[in-house]
Design a protein around this motif. Structure first.
Motif, PDB file in Angstrom:
ATOM      1  N   CYS A   1       3.341   5.318  -2.527  1.00 32.64           N
ATOM      2  CA  CYS A   1       2.653   6.513  -2.014  1.00 32.64           C
ATOM      3  C   CYS A   1       3.625   7.688  -2.012  1.00 32.64           C
ATOM      4  O   CYS A   1       4.778   7.568  -1.592  1.00 32.64           O
ATOM      5  CB  CYS A   1       2.156   6.229  -0.599  1.00 32.64           C
ATOM      6  SG  CYS A   1       1.490   7.678   0.225  1.00 32.64           S
TER       7      CYS A   1
ATOM      8  N   LYS B   1       0.820  -1.219   0.000  1.00 36.42           N
ATOM      9  CA  LYS B   1       0.000   0.000   0.000  1.00 36.42           C
ATOM     10  C   LYS B   1       0.852   1.266   0.000  1.00 36.42           C
ATOM     11  O   LYS B   1       0.467   2.299  -0.548  1.00 36.42           O
ATOM     12  CB  LYS B   1      -0.887   0.001   1.252  1.00 36.42           C
ATOM     13  CG  LYS B   1      -1.879   1.133   1.279  1.00 36.42           C
ATOM     14  CD  LYS B   1      -2.601   1.189   2.591  1.00 36.42           C
ATOM     15  CE  LYS B   1      -1.733   1.845   3.636  1.00 36.42           C
ATOM     16  NZ  LYS B   1      -2.453   2.308   4.799  1.00 36.42           N
ATOM     17  N   CYS B   2       2.025   1.185   0.623  1.00 38.80           N
ATOM     18  CA  CYS B   2       2.835   2.398   0.850  1.00 38.80           C
ATOM     19  C   CYS B   2       3.944   2.600  -0.177  1.00 38.80           C
ATOM     20  O   CYS B   2       4.398   3.734  -0.372  1.00 38.80           O
ATOM     21  CB  CYS B   2       3.475   2.337   2.234  1.00 38.80           C
ATOM     22  SG  CYS B   2       2.287   2.175   3.576  1.00 38.80           S
TER      23      CYS B   2
ATOM     24  N   CYS C   1       6.725   8.900   6.143  1.00 39.93           N
ATOM     25  CA  CYS C   1       5.625   8.270   6.869  1.00 39.93           C
ATOM     26  C   CYS C   1       6.073   7.068   7.696  1.00 39.93           C
ATOM     27  O   CYS C   1       7.242   6.689   7.700  1.00 39.93           O
ATOM     28  CB  CYS C   1       4.559   7.856   5.856  1.00 39.93           C
ATOM     29  SG  CYS C   1       2.917   7.763   6.584  1.00 39.93           S
TER      30      CYS C   1
ATOM     31  N   GLN D   1       5.344   8.445   1.294  1.00 41.66           N
ATOM     32  CA  GLN D   1       6.098   7.344   1.919  1.00 41.66           C
ATOM     33  C   GLN D   1       7.442   7.745   2.538  1.00 41.66           C
ATOM     34  O   GLN D   1       7.774   7.278   3.625  1.00 41.66           O
ATOM     35  CB  GLN D   1       6.258   6.222   0.882  1.00 41.66           C
ATOM     36  CG  GLN D   1       7.041   5.033   1.305  1.00 41.66           C
ATOM     37  CD  GLN D   1       8.325   4.974   0.508  1.00 41.66           C
ATOM     38  OE1 GLN D   1       9.356   5.451   0.943  1.00 41.66           O
ATOM     39  NE2 GLN D   1       8.249   4.409  -0.691  1.00 41.66           N
TER      40      GLN D   1
ATOM     41  N   CYS E   1      -3.185   5.971   8.577  1.00 47.57           N
ATOM     42  CA  CYS E   1      -2.814   6.377   7.215  1.00 47.57           C
ATOM     43  C   CYS E   1      -3.589   7.635   6.820  1.00 47.57           C
ATOM     44  O   CYS E   1      -3.020   8.595   6.295  1.00 47.57           O
ATOM     45  CB  CYS E   1      -3.100   5.224   6.250  1.00 47.57           C
ATOM     46  SG  CYS E   1      -3.016   5.683   4.521  1.00 47.57           S
TER      47      CYS E   1
HETATM   48  S1  SF4 Z   1       0.181   7.936   3.900  1.00 52.53           S
HETATM   49 FE1  SF4 Z   1       1.737   6.655   4.912  1.00 52.53          FE
HETATM   50  S2  SF4 Z   1       0.596   4.876   5.670  1.00 52.53           S
HETATM   51 FE2  SF4 Z   1      -0.687   5.864   4.107  1.00 52.53          FE
HETATM   52  S3  SF4 Z   1      -0.184   4.802   2.178  1.00 52.53           S
HETATM   53 FE3  SF4 Z   1       1.126   6.624   2.339  1.00 52.53          FE
HETATM   54  S4  SF4 Z   1       3.025   5.861   3.255  1.00 52.53           S
HETATM   55 FE4  SF4 Z   1       1.441   4.335   3.661  1.00 52.53          FE
END
Ligand code: SF4
Ligand code: SF4
Length: 463
Positions: free
Chosen positions: A403, A399-400, A409, A406, A433
Motif C-alpha cells: 500500500c 494487505k498493507c 500507517c 504504508q 484502514c
Molecule cells: S491504508 Fe494503512 S491499513 Fe490500509 S492497506 Fe494501507 S497501510 Fe494497510
C-alpha cells in the motif's frame, strides 16, 4: 539502481513512497522509466528521486549512511522501550457516555485500585528501560480515586532516580475540587478532558449517570482553569449524532480556547461495540464528516487562526518531516506492550488501554501479567506481547505491504480481534484502514495540487 518503493496511480500521476517516509509525484513516463531503472540524466525528476532515496547512486554503503537519519526518524520509537503507562485507577464513573469503550453492559462499576497495588504498579512501570516516560491516570473517572493517584505520584517521585516523568490525568473534570487542583498544579500534572462539541452534542453523547446534562459543568471547569492560566486539553469522540455538526464542533473548540482538535472516530469496543447500530456509522459517513470539518479548519487557518487537526498532523509529521511521533496507533509495530501498557484496578497489566477495555467484555487475551506477581520483563517477553507486535508490522501484512500509505500507517490487532476473532484484519472493508486511507488521500491531494498557501497550513501543523 532502484530502491524498494510503493506506488499508487492517481489522475495521470503516480504517487511513490518509501521506507524513509519520502514521497514523490511523477508522471507516467518517469514512472515507467523508473520501474525499468532507466531514468535518464536529463529527466527533471531524476534529482528528486535520488535525493529522496527512490534511486540508488554510488555504493550501497554510501546510500545506507545517507539515509540512516530518515530511518531513525521513522522508526526510532522501536529502540526506546515502553514510554506510556496508563493507570486505570477505578472503573467507577459519574457519567454514562453512550459510546463508553471502557465498560460493557455487564460491567460492575465499583472497583478501585488500592494504594498498595498503585505503588506496585509504579515499581513495575519504572522497570522500563525508557528514560522519558508518561504516567497517565484514567478510569472510569480517575478523580473518584484521587487519594491513590496522589499516592502513586508521590511514590514515583520518591523512588525515581533516573527518569523524566510526565504526569497526565484524563478526567471529565466534574468532580475536581480546589484541593485536587492545587495538588495537580503543584505536581505539574497535565490535565486533559473530553469535549464532544456544543451543548446538544456533548449532552447527547456524555450524559450524567442517573440522568442530567454534563456540558455546562465541563465548560464551567474549563473556563475556570483557563482564567487561572492552567492549560487544559480536550479529546473529541465522534458518534453518529456528531456527524451533523462538523462546523459547530470546531467552533465549540475555539470557544473553549483549545489550540487544535483531534477528530476521533469511535473504537468498536465496550458500549460502542454493543450499541454500534445506535451510535456508529460507516467509514464513508465518518470521512464525509471529517472532510467537512477539515475543509473548515483549513479555511480558519488560511484566514489567520492557527488551529491544527491533530489526526492529520500525526500523518504530516511522517509525510513532510520523516519523523514519527510516538503515537501508538500509527506505529509499526504498534505500541502494544513495547510502547504502552495499561494497568487496571486489580493490578492486571494489558498491552494497551484497548486490550484492558476488552477485559471488561470478559476477554483476557491481551493480559501481559499482574504487578503483584510479574516483572516488566515478564510482560514484554510474553507470547502475548510478541503476537501483538508481529500482527501490527504493516510492512509484513499482505494487505498493507504494497500500500502506498504504508510508511505512514498502523493497524490495531485489538480491534481486529474484537471484531473478527483474529489479530489479523480479514475484512477488506476494514473501518480503520478506510479512515486512515481517507485522511491521507485528503493530505496528498493538497500536496499534489500544490496550492502553496494550503501546503503552508499543513506544514505549520507539524511544528
Ligand atoms: S491504508 Fe494503512 S491499513 Fe490500509 S492497506 Fe494501507 S497501510 Fe494497510
Ligand atoms: S493493539 Fe491497537 S489499541 Fe493497542 S497499541 Fe496497538 S494499535 Fe493501539
Amino acid at each position: 539502481m532502484i530502491n524498494y518503493f510503493n506506488f499508487e496511480k492517481r489522475d495521470g500521476k503516480y504517487l511513490l513512497t518509501n521506507d524513509f517516509g519520502k514521497y514523490a509525484f511523477v508522471n507516467e513516463d518517469t514512472f515507467h522509466a523508473l520501474v525499468q531503472d532507466k531514468v535518464s540524466d536529463d529527466n527533471p525528476a531524476k534529482q528528486e528521486l535520488l535525493d529522496k532515496g527512490f534511486l540508488i547512486k554510488g555504493s550501497m554503503e554510501g546510500f545506507i549512511q545517507k539515509n540512516i537519519p530518515w530511518l531513525q526518524g521513522m522508526k526510532g520509537y522501536c529502540l526506546c522501550g515502553t514510554a506510556l503507562h496508563i493507570f486505570a485507577v477505578t472503573n467507577k464513573c459519574n457519567l454514562d457516555c453512550i459510546y463508553c469503550q471502557a465498560h460493557s453492559k455487564s460491567s460492575v462499576l465499583e472497583h478501585s485500585m488500592t494504594k498498595e497495588i498503585g505503588r506496585r504498579a509504579i515499581e513495575f512501570a519504572m522497570q522500563t528501560p525508557n528514560k522519558s516516560i508518561t504516567f497517565e491516570f484514567q478510569g472510569g473517572e480517575p478523580l473518584l480515586n484521587f487519594p491513590v493517584i496522589r499516592e502513586m505520584i508521590d511514590y514515583s517521585k520518591q523512588i525515581n532516580t533516573d527518569k523524566e516523568i510526565v504526569y497526565t490525568i484524563v478526567t471529565n473534570l466534574l468532580g475536581l475540587t480546589e484541593e485536587m487542583l492545587a495538588y495537580l498544579v503543584e505536581n505539574d500534572v497535565h490535565i486533559c478532558t473530553s469535549l464532544d462539541g456544543p451543548a446538544c452534542v456533548h449532552n447527547h453523547n456524555r450524559p450524567r449517570r442517573g440522568g442530567g446534562e454534563s456540558y455546562a459543568g465541563v465548560m464551567d471547569k474549563i473556563h475556570g482553569l483557563q482564567k487561572r492560566g492552567i492549560k487544559v486539553n480536550a479529546i473529541e469522540t465522534t458518534t453518529n449524532f456528531s456527524l451533523k455538526y462538523p462546523k459547530e464542533i470546531i467552533d465549540q473548540y475555539l470557544e473553549a480556547g483549545m489550540n487544535g482538535i483531534f477528530l476521533r472516530p469511535l473504537t468498536p469496543l465496550g458500549m460502542a461495540d454493543a450499541d454500534w447500530q445506535k451510535v456508529g456509522y460507516t467509514p464513508a459517513e465518518f470521512m464525509a464528516f471529517y472532510q467537512q470539518a477539515f475543509d473548515y479548519i483549513v479555511k480558519l487557518n488560511l484566514s489567520g487562526t492557527y488551529f491544527p487537526e491533530l489526526h492529520a498532523s500525526y500523518f504530516l509529521k511522517k509525510i513532510l518531516g520523516s519523523y514519527a511521533d510516538n503515537y501508538m496507533e500509527l506505529r509499526s509495530p504498534c505500541g502494544a506492550g513495547v510502547g504502552q501498557m495499561s494497568y487496571y484496578h486489580d493490578g492486571n497489566v494489558y498491552t494497551c488501554d484497548e486490550g484492558r477495555m476488552l477485559s471488561e467484555m470478559g476477554d483476557q487475551s491481551f493480559l501481559l501479567g499482574n504487578v503483584m506477581d510479574n516483572s516488566f520483563n515478564d510482560a514484554v517477553t510474553s507470547p502475548v506481547c510478541a503476537a501483538v507486535c508481529k500482527a501490527s508490522i504493516v510492512e509484513a501484512l499482505p494487505k498493507c505491504a504494497q500500500c502506498v500509505y504504508q510508511p505512514y500507517c498502523g493497524v490495531c490487532p485489538v480491534v481486529n480481534y474484537a471484531s473478527t476473532n483474529s489479530l489479523y484484519e480479514s475484512n477488506s472493508r476494514d473501518f480503520r484502514c478506510t479512515v486512515y486511507k481517507g485522511i491521507m488521500q485528503i493530505l496528498f491531494d493538497i500536496l499534489e495540487n500544490g496550492d502553496p498557501k494550503k501546503i503552508e497550513v499543513l506544514k505549520s501543523w507539524i511544528d
